[in-house]
Design a protein around this motif. Structure first.
Motif, short mmCIF file in Angstrom:
data_model
loop_
_atom_site.label_atom_id
_atom_site.label_comp_id
_atom_site.label_asym_id
_atom_site.label_seq_id
_atom_site.Cartn_x
_atom_site.Cartn_y
_atom_site.Cartn_z
N ALA A 1 0.42 7.34 -6.74
CA ALA A 1 -0.88 7.04 -7.33
C ALA A 1 -1.36 8.04 -8.35
O ALA A 1 -2.26 7.73 -9.13
N LEU B 1 -7.68 2.80 -3.88
CA LEU B 1 -6.80 3.92 -3.53
C LEU B 1 -7.53 4.89 -2.61
O LEU B 1 -8.74 5.13 -2.76
N ARG C 1 0.83 -1.21 0.00
CA ARG C 1 0.00 0.00 0.00
C ARG C 1 0.86 1.25 0.00
O ARG C 1 0.55 2.25 -0.67
N GLY D 1 -7.37 -2.80 -6.56
CA GLY D 1 -6.63 -3.25 -5.39
C GLY D 1 -6.25 -4.71 -5.38
O GLY D 1 -5.46 -5.15 -4.53
N GLN E 1 -8.83 8.38 -1.14
CA GLN E 1 -9.22 9.64 -1.78
C GLN E 1 -8.26 10.74 -1.33
O GLN E 1 -7.90 10.84 -0.15
N ARG E 2 -7.80 11.53 -2.30
CA ARG E 2 -6.90 12.63 -1.99
C ARG E 2 -7.68 13.86 -1.57
O ARG E 2 -8.71 14.20 -2.15
N ARG F 1 2.29 1.75 -3.48
CA ARG F 1 1.24 2.04 -4.45
C ARG F 1 0.67 3.44 -4.22
O ARG F 1 0.59 4.26 -5.14
N ASP F 2 0.31 3.74 -3.00
CA ASP F 2 -0.36 5.00 -2.70
C ASP F 2 0.58 6.19 -2.88
O ASP F 2 0.13 7.29 -3.22
N ALA G 1 -4.91 5.84 -11.42
CA ALA G 1 -6.13 5.26 -10.88
C ALA G 1 -6.77 4.26 -11.83
O ALA G 1 -7.48 3.36 -11.42
#
Length: 471
Positions: A29, A465, A22, A100, A467-468, A25-26, A33
């Motif tokens: 990102a 993912l 994670r 994911g 949320q930003r 990946r994150d 997406a």
């Protein structure tokens, strides 16, 4: 590559790896997406290497300590699993889908593979068990006519030491004899004088100031009699990939033999910066028996002359002797690249031992100029630099070969991998998937019936993912 089902160990539990996956990946990102991503890395008990996918702080904001703590905690979880499984190091590659779902492949270390430095790809392949590079097999040339330097003065050495260290506790003859038996060598007389005056033991000093006074009196950080050791080749560990690029050369005018190590190098101290001081009982053609040399902690081959005798070292009289530079000799190690030697032809000569072909902005090169050279034992060629990899078949003395995956593929398909090899390495361009590279490594290991790199496949779900938040 050998696939296996996950064994009952936490290192083979997807949950152990999920925080690391994670994190990488994150951290990268943005713009991904809707696409799958591939990540790869390596985690060991002493160090780790993860892809640089961490987010930079927004302009005007400092980086958060939490990011580093999150990485440490995620990695520590895997390292705990390594310890539980009795594994020192493991590489991984994963394909992570936008939703994911993740396919994780773990590459277990093979006892026939040296772990690379800062890389997730297989390190050097040891094709012959117990093999060491040629420089580590070199023994000193005999020096039957070597004698101590005229400056070696046992009386002056003892008087000076006793004046500087009036309260020192010296070693007994029994202790000296026990050290000689342990080392398998008779200590030179100057070294015996030193330890008869002081044995450099903490229990004799009583405090740190006394220890500092003794070191100041002799001019170096001296070892206890019990800590003397022989600086033979085995004492200077170096990974195959780098050791194979070295050469042992002793010039006719040299005071010190250009060795990795010698059974006649007795280490007795340190200069305070990690460089070892040794008495040299196997000097070079222009050296003295019992001269003092220094072994740099930044180098794997050779030593420098410090003083002609231990007496000179204690009296702070450093040697000014230098040997011939050898500038008129072609080098045993040749680097052909855009800033080095301009061509393979220019590097070729009968004494060439190591040829490295690096980054090249011209047409791929031919190996014809070095075909049949009697001492060429190492070839390292950057991917894409060879016009015809099959010319390697004419290098009959190779013990180490480093090539790109495509070049190895040519040799494997043609059945032309040199059987003289003791070790091999695969050089990789950029961020290549290391599963195909590992497959090539296992083909090479199989040719020598060596243990394979084992792949374990784990499936799992990292979730979507996060949320930003808007800046």
């Amino acid at each position: 590559m050998i696939d296996r089902d996950p064994a009952p160990s936490s290192i083979h539990d997807f949950a152990t790896w999920a925080p690391v996956l994670r994190l990488v990946r994150d951290g990268g990102a943005e713009g991904q997406a809707a696409t799958s991503v591939r990540v790869a890395g390596r985690i060991g008990r002493q160090s780790w290497s993860l892809p640089s996918r961490r987010r930079l702080p927004q302009p005007g904001r400092a980086a958060q300590v939490k990011g580093g703590q999150d990485e440490f905690e995620a990695v520590e979880r895997v390292r705990t699993g390594l310890a539980d499984a009795g594994v020192d190091d493991i590489s991984f590659t994963a394909r992570i889908s936008p939703d994911g779902t993740t396919s994780l492949r773990l590459l277990a270390p093979s006892p026939a593979v040296e772990t690379g430095i800062g890389t997730t790809h297989p390190g050097t392949l040891i094709l012959v068990e117990g093999a060491v590079p040629q420089p580590w097999r070199c023994l000193p040339d005999p020096a039957p006519d070597a004698v101590p330097a005229p400056s070696a003065d046992l009386g002056l050495l003892e008087r000076t030491l006793r004046e500087r260290l009036p309260d020192a506790v010296g070693a007994t003859e029994t202790e000296i004899a026990a050290t000689e038996a342990r080392l398998g060598v008779t200590l030179p007389e100057e070294l015996k004088v030193l330890y008869r005056v002081t044995r450099f033991r903490w229990e004799d000093w009583g405090d740190d100031e006394a220890a500092e006074r003794e070191c100041t009196a002799v001019g170096w950080e001296a070892f206890r009699l019990d800590d003397l050791y022989i600086a033979d080749a085995s004492s200077r560990h170096c990974q195959w990939q780098f050791a194979a690029m070295e050469a042992v050369v002793t010039l006719p005018g040299a005071a010190v033999q250009g060795l990795v190590g010698s059974p006649g190098w007795i280490v007795f101290g340190d200069n305070g910066g990690g460089d070892r001081l040794a008495v040299d009982l196997t000097p070079g053609p222009r050296g003295h028996r019992g001269q003092i040399i220094m072994l740099s902690h930044e180098e794997s081959v050779g030593a420098s002359l410090v003083a002609d005798s231990l007496t000179d070292l204690v009296m702070n009289r450093h040697s000014e002797r230098v040997g011939g530079s050898g500038a008129d000799r072609p080098p045993a190690v040749a680097y052909v690249n855009v800033r080095g030697i301009p061509s393979v032809e220019a590097a070729a000569h009968p004494g060439l031992e190591v040829l490295s072909i690096g980054v090249w902005d011209a047409a791929p090169v031919s190996l014809a100029p070095v075909t049949g050279l009697p001492r060429l034992r190492t070839l390292s060629a950057y991917p894409g630099t060879l016009a015809d990899p099959l010319q390697i078949a004419g290098l009959t003395q190779l013990e180490f070969l480093e090539l790109g995956p495509e070049e190895w593929r040519v040799l494997l398909d043609a059945g032309a991998v040199p059987r003289s090899l003791s070790a091999a390495a695969i050089t990789v361009h950029g961020d290549q998937d290391h599963l195909p590279v590992t497959a090539i490594a296992n083909e090479l290991l199989a040719l020598w019936d060596r243990p394979q790199i084992i792949k374990t496949v784990l499936e799992g779900d990292l979730g979507p993912l996060p949320q930003r938040l808007s800046p």
